[in-house]
Design an enzyme around this catalytic site. Sequence first.
Site, short mmCIF file in Angstrom:
data_model
loop_
_atom_site.label_atom_id
_atom_site.label_comp_id
_atom_site.label_asym_id
_atom_site.label_seq_id
_atom_site.Cartn_x
_atom_site.Cartn_y
_atom_site.Cartn_z
N CYS A 97 0.86 -1.18 0.00
CA CYS A 97 0.00 0.00 0.00
C CYS A 97 0.90 1.23 0.00
CB CYS A 97 -0.86 -0.02 1.26
SG CYS A 97 -1.68 1.52 1.63
N CYS A 101 -3.47 7.47 -1.76
CA CYS A 101 -4.77 7.58 -2.44
C CYS A 101 -5.87 8.08 -1.51
CB CYS A 101 -5.19 6.23 -2.99
SG CYS A 101 -3.83 5.13 -3.27
N THR A 188 -3.94 5.01 7.46
CA THR A 188 -2.91 4.61 6.51
C THR A 188 -2.04 5.81 6.13
OG1 THR A 188 -4.32 2.87 5.64
CG2 THR A 188 -2.57 3.64 4.21
N GLU A 254 -0.02 1.81 9.41
CA GLU A 254 -1.26 2.38 9.92
C GLU A 254 -0.98 2.94 11.32
OE1 GLU A 254 -1.79 -0.35 7.86
OE2 GLU A 254 -3.00 0.84 6.47
N HIS A 289 -12.71 5.42 -2.70
CA HIS A 289 -11.66 4.57 -2.15
C HIS A 289 -11.92 3.10 -2.50
CE1 HIS A 289 -7.91 4.50 -0.26
NE2 HIS A 289 -8.27 3.67 0.71
N TYR A 293 -9.25 0.40 -4.78
CA TYR A 293 -8.80 -0.96 -4.50
C TYR A 293 -8.80 -1.83 -5.75
CZ TYR A 293 -8.43 -0.54 0.57
OH TYR A 293 -8.04 -0.22 1.82
N CYS A 296 -4.94 -0.69 -6.85
CA CYS A 296 -3.75 -1.00 -6.03
C CYS A 296 -3.65 -2.47 -5.67
CB CYS A 296 -3.70 -0.12 -4.79
SG CYS A 296 -4.85 -0.58 -3.47
N GLU A 444 -6.28 -5.39 4.90
CA GLU A 444 -6.72 -4.10 4.37
C GLU A 444 -7.73 -4.30 3.24
OE1 GLU A 444 -3.90 -1.42 2.43
OE2 GLU A 444 -4.65 0.19 3.71
FE1 SF4 Z 1 -3.25 1.89 0.07
FE2 SF4 Z 1 -4.64 0.95 -1.95
FE3 SF4 Z 1 -5.78 2.58 -0.16
FE4 SF4 Z 1 -3.98 3.48 -1.93
S1 SF4 Z 1 -6.03 2.64 -2.38
S2 SF4 Z 1 -4.08 3.96 0.25
S3 SF4 Z 1 -2.59 1.79 -2.04
S4 SF4 Z 1 -5.02 0.52 0.19
FE FE Z 2 -6.60 1.47 2.37
#
Ligand code: SF4
Ligand code: FE
Length: 481
Positions: A97, A101, A188, A254, A289, A293, A296, A444
């Site tokens: 991660c 984002c 995060t 985190e 968000h 996902y 990422c 996560e």
């Molecule tokens: Fe982390 Fe993925 Fe969230 Fe970006 S979208 S902060 S890489 S978990």
């Molecule tokens: Fe996250």
Amino acid sequence: MRTAQEYVESLHRLKRELYVLGQKVQDFTEHPMLRPSLNALAKTYDIAHDPRRADLFVRQGVDGQPVNCFTSLHHSSQDLVDKVKALRVLGQETGTCFQRCVGWDALNALDSTTFEMDQALGTGYHGRFMEYLRFVQANDLVCNGAMTDVKGDRSLRPSQQPDPDMFLRVVERRPDGIVVRGAKAHQTGAIFSHEIIAMPTLAMRADDRDYAVAFAVPSDARGIIYILGRQASDTRKLEEAAPDVGNPIYGGHEALVIFDDVFVPTERIFMDGEWQFSGALVERFAGYHRQSYGGCKVGVGDVLIGAAAAAAEYAGAGAASHVRRKLAEMIHLNETLYACGIACSAAGQATASGTYLVDLLLANVCKQNVTRFPYEIARLAEDLAGGLLVTMPSIRDLSHPEIGPLLAKYLQGVADVPAADRLRILRLIENLTIGAGAVAYRTESMHGAGSPEAQVIMIGRLSDIEAKKRLARRLAGVISQ
Ligand code: SF4
Ligand code: FE
């Protein structure tokens, strides 16, 4: 746009009240347990300076200037699609991660929500927000989007909690701003952010007015305390045995972020009491968000699939038909997640402010799949890795003068791959499936951007089941139209 080095230097100017393993940490950019997380964030700066990547990582700012995509607004559904692609690339490059984002999603959610709030209630938040966005873009900042409250007794509303600070709230209103108190959990990337953007964690009601608050503060504002969360095998990062970490360069973190009576000046307040709009802000931030996902986690999935294929190859099993079938299954699952990320982006629509919002139903479907498929991909990776995944000795044993040569001999698979390389790949699989990296890849995926139940509720709310019933009744001849 800042370079990675300028970003790291900019952090040196910030103060932190930070605790790691029960100890106060002063130089937070050098701490070995945190450094991989900083490296991953720095990568988001580095990559924007790569001319081959500019199409994905450089966007237009509010005043037409080039900015790092992580500070930009989405002006089209193509921008939303490009976001998913960008996050996949970064997932591939870091295998973890990369933490930036959350702030991107917070900025976009705030843009449309403040605009609509002003239209409906005559407030003046949107202009304030745009000024803030200019500041973020001009300085290429990392913003930490802080949503999840600690929540206390889950059966009680914020205003019913025996301790009123279980959800972040306004405790004092002054002529020049507000004072807030509470704590945001699972934050995060918080420790390496320049700014914290706080938002409510759920749709508030009239009674919860003081909890309907959104604002931005510098991450070193007085009264903010950071406590680092532990990760499995995290202390391996303190040892001088990098290959045992599995992913020695990159990682995530985190933290619990406590707001111990923090002052927020008026110009940084984006919601104060407008409980009617807290639900929209939560839904949009979560939607963005959940879309993220689909990028990422897919990129990290690419890394895990590649590692599983390499492990099988090193063991001499690369050509076996069951290995190929399992790899195809992993790819199928991973690309299904990607397809959902792309789909909710391509179906995105303009909001009243002009910023594009993902298709919320598809974004929730995307994230719901993310709560399941990485587990199946991880299971298949463990299957392909074999039991050595959890029984192999340390890299220190392998470099020991007496037992090292013996291990090199007995841990060898195919003749042309040294045992140490086999071990490195298996450690990476361990990192992603059951080690420190599993925080980002598994848990996560389950709870980040909202736990599975949150998506089930949204899927139920956003899909028109009555319309589906009508379709069936009409075809079955129960109704005429
Ligand atoms: Fe982390 Fe993925 Fe969230 Fe970006 S979208 S902060 S890489 S978990
Ligand atoms: Fe996250």
